[in-house]
Design a protein around this motif. Structure first.
Motif, PDB file in Angstrom:
ATOM      1  N   ARG A  43      64.253 -64.920  83.587  1.00  0.00           N
ATOM      2  CA  ARG A  43      64.995 -65.977  84.259  1.00  0.00           C
ATOM      3  C   ARG A  43      66.232 -66.397  83.472  1.00  0.00           C
ATOM      4  NH1 ARG A  43      60.531 -69.201  84.490  1.00  0.00           N
ATOM      5  NH2 ARG A  43      59.109 -68.387  86.047  1.00  0.00           N
ATOM      6  N   LYS A  44      66.161 -66.290  82.170  1.00  0.00           N
ATOM      7  CA  LYS A  44      67.259 -66.743  81.325  1.00  0.00           C
ATOM      8  C   LYS A  44      68.347 -65.689  81.176  1.00  0.00           C
ATOM      9  CE  LYS A  44      64.184 -69.726  78.672  1.00  0.00           C
ATOM     10  NZ  LYS A  44      64.748 -70.969  79.215  1.00  0.00           N
ATOM     11  N   GLN A  45      68.117 -64.479  81.688  1.00  0.00           N
ATOM     12  CA  GLN A  45      69.085 -63.401  81.563  1.00  0.00           C
ATOM     13  C   GLN A  45      69.874 -63.260  82.852  1.00  0.00           C
ATOM     14  OE1 GLN A  45      66.645 -60.069  80.484  1.00  0.00           O
ATOM     15  NE2 GLN A  45      66.376 -60.746  78.365  1.00  0.00           N
ATOM     16  N   SER A  46      70.885 -62.401  82.813  1.00  0.00           N
ATOM     17  CA  SER A  46      71.722 -62.199  83.992  1.00  0.00           C
ATOM     18  C   SER A  46      70.982 -61.358  85.023  1.00  0.00           C
ATOM     19  CB  SER A  46      73.034 -61.524  83.586  1.00  0.00           C
ATOM     20  OG  SER A  46      72.780 -60.285  82.952  1.00  0.00           O
ATOM     21  N   LYS A  47      71.603 -61.177  86.175  1.00  0.00           N
ATOM     22  CA  LYS A  47      70.916 -60.522  87.281  1.00  0.00           C
ATOM     23  C   LYS A  47      70.791 -59.022  87.101  1.00  0.00           C
ATOM     24  CE  LYS A  47      75.218 -60.501  89.929  1.00  0.00           C
ATOM     25  NZ  LYS A  47      75.856 -60.963  91.178  1.00  0.00           N
ATOM     26  N   CYS A  48      71.567 -58.423  86.210  1.00  0.00           N
ATOM     27  CA  CYS A  48      71.465 -56.983  85.950  1.00  0.00           C
ATOM     28  C   CYS A  48      71.596 -56.778  84.446  1.00  0.00           C
ATOM     29  CB  CYS A  48      72.541 -56.208  86.704  1.00  0.00           C
ATOM     30  SG  CYS A  48      72.316 -54.415  86.636  1.00  0.00           S
ATOM     31  N   VAL A  49      70.537 -56.253  83.827  1.00  0.00           N
ATOM     32  CA  VAL A  49      70.473 -56.110  82.380  1.00  0.00           C
ATOM     33  C   VAL A  49      70.099 -54.667  82.058  1.00  0.00           C
ATOM     34  CG1 VAL A  49      69.419 -56.949  80.245  1.00  0.00           C
ATOM     35  CG2 VAL A  49      69.720 -58.497  82.179  1.00  0.00           C
ATOM     36  N   ARG A  50      70.811 -54.092  81.080  1.00  0.00           N
ATOM     37  CA  ARG A  50      70.450 -52.748  80.624  1.00  0.00           C
ATOM     38  C   ARG A  50      69.346 -52.840  79.579  1.00  0.00           C
ATOM     39  NH1 ARG A  50      74.301 -47.999  77.941  1.00  0.00           N
ATOM     40  NH2 ARG A  50      72.585 -46.519  77.652  1.00  0.00           N
ATOM     41  N   LEU A  51      68.364 -51.942  79.668  1.00  0.00           N
ATOM     42  CA  LEU A  51      67.210 -51.950  78.779  1.00  0.00           C
ATOM     43  C   LEU A  51      67.249 -50.746  77.851  1.00  0.00           C
ATOM     44  CD1 LEU A  51      64.499 -52.770  81.452  1.00  0.00           C
ATOM     45  CD2 LEU A  51      65.858 -54.370  80.130  1.00  0.00           C
ATOM     46  N   ASN A  52      66.618 -50.906  76.689  1.00  0.00           N
ATOM     47  CA  ASN A  52      66.504 -49.792  75.755  1.00  0.00           C
ATOM     48  C   ASN A  52      65.427 -48.805  76.182  1.00  0.00           C
ATOM     49  OD1 ASN A  52      68.512 -50.793  74.043  1.00  0.00           O
ATOM     50  ND2 ASN A  52      67.044 -52.089  72.951  1.00  0.00           N
ATOM     51  N   ARG A  53      64.381 -49.322  76.808  1.00  0.00           N
ATOM     52  CA  ARG A  53      63.279 -48.469  77.273  1.00  0.00           C
ATOM     53  C   ARG A  53      62.625 -49.139  78.477  1.00  0.00           C
ATOM     54  NH1 ARG A  53      61.946 -50.502  72.406  1.00  0.00           N
ATOM     55  NH2 ARG A  53      62.357 -48.503  71.400  1.00  0.00           N
ATOM     56  N   PRO A  54      61.988 -48.388  79.337  1.00  0.00           N
ATOM     57  CA  PRO A  54      61.358 -48.990  80.529  1.00  0.00           C
ATOM     58  C   PRO A  54      60.152 -49.840  80.167  1.00  0.00           C
ATOM     59  CG  PRO A  54      60.870 -46.647  80.411  1.00  0.00           C
ATOM     60  CD  PRO A  54      61.880 -46.923  79.347  1.00  0.00           C
ATOM     61  N   THR A  55      59.925 -50.888  80.955  1.00  0.00           N
ATOM     62  CA  THR A  55      58.745 -51.732  80.759  1.00  0.00           C
ATOM     63  C   THR A  55      57.471 -51.001  81.144  1.00  0.00           C
ATOM     64  OG1 THR A  55      60.139 -53.634  81.288  1.00  0.00           O
ATOM     65  CG2 THR A  55      57.765 -53.988  81.311  1.00  0.00           C
ATOM     66  N   ARG A  56      57.553 -50.146  82.146  1.00  0.00           N
ATOM     67  CA  ARG A  56      56.404 -49.351  82.597  1.00  0.00           C
ATOM     68  C   ARG A  56      56.723 -47.871  82.395  1.00  0.00           C
ATOM     69  NH1 ARG A  56      54.820 -51.378  88.512  1.00  0.00           N
ATOM     70  NH2 ARG A  56      53.136 -49.915  88.089  1.00  0.00           N
ATOM     71  N   PRO A  57      56.519 -47.331  81.205  1.00  0.00           N
ATOM     72  CA  PRO A  57      56.894 -45.921  80.961  1.00  0.00           C
ATOM     73  C   PRO A  57      56.120 -44.931  81.807  1.00  0.00           C
ATOM     74  CG  PRO A  57      55.672 -46.844  79.105  1.00  0.00           C
ATOM     75  CD  PRO A  57      55.987 -47.990  80.010  1.00  0.00           C
ATOM     76  N   ASP A  58      54.868 -45.249  82.129  1.00  0.00           N
ATOM     77  CA  ASP A  58      54.097 -44.332  82.969  1.00  0.00           C
ATOM     78  C   ASP A  58      54.680 -44.239  84.367  1.00  0.00           C
ATOM     79  OD1 ASP A  58      53.344 -47.055  83.243  1.00  0.00           O
ATOM     80  OD2 ASP A  58      51.575 -46.436  84.395  1.00  0.00           O
ATOM     81  N   ARG A  59      55.059 -45.378  84.919  1.00  0.00           N
ATOM     82  CA  ARG A  59      55.636 -45.404  86.260  1.00  0.00           C
ATOM     83  C   ARG A  59      57.029 -44.759  86.270  1.00  0.00           C
ATOM     84  NH1 ARG A  59      54.905 -44.914  91.388  1.00  0.00           N
ATOM     85  NH2 ARG A  59      55.982 -46.391  92.734  1.00  0.00           N
ATOM     86  N   ALA A  60      57.807 -45.040  85.229  1.00  0.00           N
ATOM     87  CA  ALA A  60      59.150 -44.486  85.162  1.00  0.00           C
ATOM     88  C   ALA A  60      59.115 -42.960  85.051  1.00  0.00           C
ATOM     89  CB  ALA A  60      59.894 -45.089  83.974  1.00  0.00           C
ATOM     90  N   ARG A  61      58.183 -42.428  84.292  1.00  0.00           N
ATOM     91  CA  ARG A  61      58.100 -40.975  84.137  1.00  0.00           C
ATOM     92  C   ARG A  61      57.643 -40.308  85.429  1.00  0.00           C
ATOM     93  NH1 ARG A  61      58.394 -38.384  79.482  1.00  0.00           N
ATOM     94  NH2 ARG A  61      56.929 -36.796  80.229  1.00  0.00           N
ATOM     95  N   ARG A  62      56.787 -40.991  86.182  1.00  0.00           N
ATOM     96  CA  ARG A  62      56.376 -40.425  87.475  1.00  0.00           C
ATOM     97  C   ARG A  62      57.540 -40.366  88.453  1.00  0.00           C
ATOM     98  NH1 ARG A  62      51.490 -43.406  87.061  1.00  0.00           N
ATOM     99  NH2 ARG A  62      52.252 -44.929  88.558  1.00  0.00           N
TER     100      ARG A  62
END
Length: 216
Positions: A43-62
């Motif tokens: 909530r405290k961040q902007s509406k589009c933020v670049r991440l260093n790694r995915p929060t759900r790596p299993d889902r992202a790899r699928r």
């Protein structure tokens, strides 16, 4: 096959299986506490933020993500709820059928809308896919996998170089991603999709065009 006496065969589970089971049980105490802390940070961040790694790596790899050059992950948010009609002073002219300001639903789902906004903000990247990560009373948060078409690593990889072609520019704006195909009704085939395939515009044109078998 028969196992020797005293030998127990166990199937080893990878980390992605454990992560998947953890995300399936979102109502558990651990996930509820963790998600509450995460959304407080989101909530405290902007509406589009670049991440260093995915929060759900299993889902992202699928969905096609690889930990290599050219792949980027962004977290974007979209407001929940229906679509309020942009009518000045709430006045809807015309017949009663078209009246109404509230309780109107958008044609696209929220995930496709979020992908579309991310694609406009990141015009030099190609959108591969997206997945849900969190939500609160006001927003839904999705992580979006983007690919750099100018990266040499991407252009040389036979598994992902298809996205470099010009025909895949702004796939998200044309409903070609997974979320876009869902709101277009592409999940069904055969007799269940006679009004959805190849598109609802093509079906309308086919049903409203008079065809003659000879030249007139």
């Amino acid at each position: 096959t028969l196992q020797p006496f005293g030998v127990v065969q166990c199937s080893a589970m990878g980390y992605s299986t454990y992560l998947g089971d953890l995300w399936k049980k979102k109502q558990s105490d651990v996930m509820r506490f963790q998600q509450r802390l995460r959304v407080w940070e989101y909530r405290k961040q902007s509406k589009c933020v670049r991440l260093n790694r995915p929060t759900r790596p299993d889902r992202a790899r699928r969905l096609g993500y690889k930990r290599k050059q050219g792949y980027q992950v962004f977290r974007c948010r979209v407001r929940r709820g229906g679509r309020k009609r942009p009518a000045r002073k709430g006045i809807c002219f015309g017949k009663p059928k078209t009246a109404g300001v509230n309780h109107r639903k958008p044609r696209r789902n929220l995930q496709a809308i979020c992908e579309s906004r991310a694609g406009k903000m990141l015009g030099n990247l190609r959108l591969l896919n997206s997945y849900w990560v969190n939500e609160d009373a006001m927003y839904k948060y999705y992580e979006i996998i983007m690919v750099d078409p100018m990266c040499t690593t991407i252009r040389r990889d036979p598994r992902i170089q298809w996205i470099v072609r010009n025909v895949h520019k702004h796939r998200e704006q044309r409903g070609l991603t997974s979320a876009g195909q869902k709101h277009r009704g592409m999940r069904k085939k055969g007799h269940q999709a006679t009004k959805a395939r190849p598109s609802w515009r093509a079906v309308w044109k086919r049903n409203n065009t008079v065809k003659f078998r000879r030249y007139r």
